[in-house]
Scaffold this motif. Sequence first.
Motif, PDB file in Angstrom:
ATOM      1  N   GLU A 139      18.413  39.231  81.878  1.00 47.44           N
ATOM      2  CA  GLU A 139      18.480  38.942  80.449  1.00 47.44           C
ATOM      3  C   GLU A 139      18.373  40.214  79.619  1.00 47.44           C
ATOM      4  N   ASP A 140      17.523  41.127  80.048  1.00 48.17           N
ATOM      5  CA  ASP A 140      17.315  42.354  79.288  1.00 48.17           C
ATOM      6  C   ASP A 140      18.501  43.309  79.405  1.00 48.17           C
ATOM      7  N   SER A 141      19.080  43.413  80.587  1.00 53.69           N
ATOM      8  CA  SER A 141      20.161  44.382  80.814  1.00 53.69           C
ATOM      9  C   SER A 141      21.538  43.817  80.529  1.00 53.69           C
ATOM     10  N   GLN A 142      21.678  42.484  80.516  1.00 56.89           N
ATOM     11  CA  GLN A 142      22.978  41.857  80.239  1.00 56.89           C
ATOM     12  C   GLN A 142      22.827  40.837  79.107  1.00 56.89           C
ATOM     13  N   PRO A 143      22.478  41.273  77.894  1.00 53.48           N
ATOM     14  CA  PRO A 143      22.184  40.316  76.818  1.00 53.48           C
ATOM     15  C   PRO A 143      23.390  39.520  76.344  1.00 53.48           C
ATOM     16  N   THR A 144      24.609  39.993  76.628  1.00 57.19           N
ATOM     17  CA  THR A 144      25.801  39.284  76.152  1.00 57.19           C
ATOM     18  C   THR A 144      26.268  38.201  77.113  1.00 57.19           C
ATOM     19  N   HIS A 145      25.591  38.065  78.255  1.00 57.65           N
ATOM     20  CA  HIS A 145      26.026  37.102  79.266  1.00 57.65           C
ATOM     21  C   HIS A 145      25.040  35.941  79.396  1.00 57.65           C
ATOM     22  N   ASP A 184      27.869  34.963  92.317  1.00 57.98           N
ATOM     23  CA  ASP A 184      29.278  34.650  92.108  1.00 57.98           C
ATOM     24  C   ASP A 184      29.798  35.136  90.760  1.00 57.98           C
ATOM     25  N   HIS A 185      28.904  35.608  89.900  1.00 62.57           N
ATOM     26  CA  HIS A 185      29.328  36.048  88.569  1.00 62.57           C
ATOM     27  C   HIS A 185      29.993  37.421  88.663  1.00 62.57           C
ATOM     28  N   PRO A 186      31.133  37.640  87.996  1.00 60.99           N
ATOM     29  CA  PRO A 186      31.862  38.911  88.140  1.00 60.99           C
ATOM     30  C   PRO A 186      31.158  40.107  87.525  1.00 60.99           C
ATOM     31  N   VAL A 187      30.158  39.883  86.663  1.00 61.88           N
ATOM     32  CA  VAL A 187      29.419  40.990  86.055  1.00 61.88           C
ATOM     33  C   VAL A 187      27.990  41.046  86.574  1.00 61.88           C
ATOM     34  N   LEU A 188      27.294  39.911  86.541  1.00 60.03           N
ATOM     35  CA  LEU A 188      25.889  39.884  86.963  1.00 60.03           C
ATOM     36  C   LEU A 188      25.718  40.284  88.417  1.00 60.03           C
ATOM     37  N   SER A 189      26.706  39.986  89.243  1.00 58.84           N
ATOM     38  CA  SER A 189      26.566  40.267  90.675  1.00 58.84           C
ATOM     39  C   SER A 189      26.544  41.757  90.972  1.00 58.84           C
ATOM     40  N   PHE A 190      26.978  42.592  90.009  1.00 59.44           N
ATOM     41  CA  PHE A 190      26.954  44.033  90.198  1.00 59.44           C
ATOM     42  C   PHE A 190      25.757  44.691  89.515  1.00 59.44           C
ATOM     43  N   ASN A 191      24.847  43.870  88.999  1.00 61.06           N
ATOM     44  CA  ASN A 191      23.671  44.411  88.342  1.00 61.06           C
ATOM     45  C   ASN A 191      22.758  45.084  89.372  1.00 61.06           C
ATOM     46  N   PRO A 192      22.267  46.288  89.094  1.00 62.90           N
ATOM     47  CA  PRO A 192      21.410  46.992  90.076  1.00 62.90           C
ATOM     48  C   PRO A 192      20.102  46.260  90.368  1.00 62.90           C
ATOM     49  N   HIS A 193      19.614  45.453  89.424  1.00 65.24           N
ATOM     50  CA  HIS A 193      18.382  44.706  89.663  1.00 65.24           C
ATOM     51  C   HIS A 193      18.600  43.620  90.720  1.00 65.24           C
ATOM     52  N   LEU A 194      19.803  43.034  90.740  1.00 65.66           N
ATOM     53  CA  LEU A 194      20.118  42.070  91.798  1.00 65.66           C
ATOM     54  C   LEU A 194      20.156  42.775  93.142  1.00 65.66           C
ATOM     55  N   ASN A 195      20.726  43.969  93.167  1.00 64.61           N
ATOM     56  CA  ASN A 195      20.760  44.745  94.405  1.00 64.61           C
ATOM     57  C   ASN A 195      19.341  44.971  94.925  1.00 64.61           C
ATOM     58  N   ALA A 196      18.444  45.363  94.014  1.00 63.07           N
ATOM     59  CA  ALA A 196      17.050  45.599  94.417  1.00 63.07           C
ATOM     60  C   ALA A 196      16.394  44.312  94.892  1.00 63.07           C
ATOM     61  N   PHE A 197      16.660  43.209  94.211  1.00 62.87           N
ATOM     62  CA  PHE A 197      16.057  41.926  94.587  1.00 62.87           C
ATOM     63  C   PHE A 197      16.488  41.521  95.994  1.00 62.87           C
ATOM     64  N   LEU A 198      17.745  41.756  96.322  1.00 63.64           N
ATOM     65  CA  LEU A 198      18.280  41.309  97.611  1.00 63.64           C
ATOM     66  C   LEU A 198      17.920  42.245  98.760  1.00 63.64           C
ATOM     67  N   SER A 199      17.647  43.520  98.454  1.00 66.72           N
ATOM     68  CA  SER A 199      17.486  44.485  99.539  1.00 66.72           C
ATOM     69  C   SER A 199      16.120  45.159  99.615  1.00 66.72           C
ATOM     70  N   ALA A 200      15.420  45.296  98.482  1.00 61.54           N
ATOM     71  CA  ALA A 200      14.155  46.037  98.483  1.00 61.54           C
ATOM     72  C   ALA A 200      13.034  45.223  99.122  1.00 61.54           C
TER      73      ALA A 200
END
Length: 437
Positions: A139-145, A184-200
């Motif tokens: 929400e903080d990094s993608q406020p337009t989505h 599955d979202h074309p923008v949110l799925s490339f968010n670095p926070h998602l990357n951290a959530f899935l891998s860290a």
Amino acid sequence: MSVGAPKGLASSGQKPIAEIIHPLSAADEPFSAGVGGDKEAGLTNGTPVETSSPASASSLFNRLQLDDDLEADGRDHYALTETRDLFVTVDDPKKHVSTMETYITYRVSTKTTRIEFDLPEYCVRRRYQDFDWLRIKLEDSQPTHLIPPLPEKFVMKGVVDRFSEEFVETRMKALDKFLKRVADHPVLSFNPHLNAFLSAKDLNKRQGLALLTKVGESVKHVAGGYKLRARPAEFCAMGEYLDTFTQKLGTIDRIAQRILKEQSEYLTELREYGTVYTSWAGSEQELQRPLEGVAGCVTTCSGALEEQCETMSQDFLPVLREYVLYIESMKNVLRKRDQSQAEYEGRLEAAVLRKQEDRTPIPVEVEKCQDKVECFNADLKADWERWQSNKRQDFKQLLTGMADKNINQYEKSQAAWESLITLLQDKQTEDKTSETN
């Protein structure tokens, strides 16, 4: 401008700076005619109509456009142009008990071919607050989505046991759906926070909690700190649609809750009813087979009704609740879009006044604000179309599944009682034969 902005943005987006301070043109009036007025907004995917909304909650399903042709028309743009390369699954809940707290973690499995990830597969364990951290970051990094909703965190004590198998299973399904929607979202799925959530292995939860307060204050400001001159008609239509859809879903949810309560009470009585016949059969030798047959039928009907109740509580009601939360998320994005437009209008008015006084050019900040509003509009409309497409698919699956479960329940009950008729006929034949002999 974000990728995937729908066509026609130039005609429906923000007007040039020289025109924005004037009222809506006559060309906008036909579009907005169906939004205002005394008529209730119809459920037509957010576009205004002239017909009124159905009066009864049950007729909502007739307005959801669930047939295959309409579903094909509203198909997700990105599904046609992109190949999925990120797959996530939430499963295997485990209970953890310590001296400080008791909590549940879920296994999050990831498979991907994206170069942003160091490995092709990951498997980490996350608890609810980790999912909450991710959503706050998005929400903080993608406020337009539009950020998909999470299941509600808190439950009423004494009403729902948050460690019960049923509750954990329902929450796990909701978390899995949330993560799949993000992936599955074309923008949110490339968010670095998602990357951290899935891998860290570990996440910075303190930072997430601090951000929660910041976001809460921001939303409060968005809700009551300004007034727009005029929201564009297409976004007015979205707001009208969301209000109507919320009302319909709320009515259906209340009725479904009441039906489930009545069915659960009936199931309790039905089980006691079958026990009586079983006890009676033990004391009536001549009627033992018919009475046992009745008891067996009641048991079969009880099992079928129990499955139906589980389906309603674990599959039907959670989907309704998810879309109520989804609507709140969409309204939140609309409020942020309005704030962006209000900021642009305020800066533009100030710049126009200064230009009239000393003929200074329009500042670059005003043009940047206009670009920001257009970007907000494009992202919101793209997410709106995606949400409508997902909604059609979800409700089609939900209603089809509910119909199948109801048919299955009554077929089992009918087959049980028909077998009892055969048993009684055989018993009658035996009695006549014994009397003849």
